[in-house]
Design an enzyme around this catalytic site. Sequence first.
Site, PDB file in Angstrom:
ATOM      1  N   SER A 144       0.866  -1.180   0.000  1.00  0.00           N
ATOM      2  CA  SER A 144       0.000   0.000   0.000  1.00  0.00           C
ATOM      3  C   SER A 144       0.897   1.222   0.000  1.00  0.00           C
ATOM      4  CB  SER A 144      -0.893   0.012   1.245  1.00  0.00           C
ATOM      5  OG  SER A 144      -1.508   1.284   1.439  1.00  0.00           O
ATOM      6  N   TYR A 166      -2.426  -1.635  10.421  1.00  0.00           N
ATOM      7  CA  TYR A 166      -2.365  -1.705   8.955  1.00  0.00           C
ATOM      8  C   TYR A 166      -1.080  -1.046   8.456  1.00  0.00           C
ATOM      9  CZ  TYR A 166      -3.723  -1.198   4.056  1.00  0.00           C
ATOM     10  OH  TYR A 166      -3.757  -1.261   2.682  1.00  0.00           O
TER      11      TYR A 166
END
Length: 260
Positions: A144, A166
């Site tokens: 990401s 995350y």
Amino acid sequence: MARSLQLLSLEGLRALVTGAGTGLGLQMALGLAEAGADLVICGRRREPLEECARQAREFGGEVTVIPADVTVEDDVQRLKAGAGRVDILVNNAGFGLSKPWIDVTLDEWRTVMALNLDAPFRLCQLFAPPMMERRWGRIINIASIYGSIAGDARRYPGLEWDIPSYFASKHGLHGVTHYLAPKLAPYGVTINSLSPGMFPSEQNDDKLTPAVKAALIDGAPMQRMGETDDLKAAVVYLASPGAKFMTGQDLIVDGGWTVW
């Protein structure tokens, strides 16, 4: 076929995509199938996997569906046994927990790490050695942009946007990519990260209020969010014979988000 197209063809290759039933995993699985790869697709729910398989088979390749939870060792072993030869491993399965960092429990932290970081490493342990023996392979870790930058909470108005596990897991996934690249390179096996920017998904649909969507679009120089074919060519390239001299790198597909 022109030489340049042969370098991007996945004919005769077999790709395993985790989390392939929906969202980015579905998009990338279909892109690989369109480029000629046979597929092994896994995820926790059979129904979306079967729909992915139905669409992928329209490109003429073989598709094997294996429902599995890649955080469970018995499932991982069953996946390894059922997958057969795997030339391309796409570690896509992942999720994020939104909760103030000060309140995140260790169990919650470890649940995210188990899927986003532990599982890709474990799958590399299982599927990379046969690639090394064959002296050819491609591993693609779906990271990401938030694996390399900090998020701006102002882009998420009205949300308690706090996802520490995350962020940490995706930063760690880049570490796995960097660490394994020189280990695998002498055997003709490449490992790279692919980092998407802002894409709608089943996981974040409930968070994409009009205000949030407008703020996200405003944050991208291309003035839009990612679409259903924006990752296909990127994952095909990283999986292809033509990517044989690219390893340990991060390919960012974010509409220019990280330029600012």
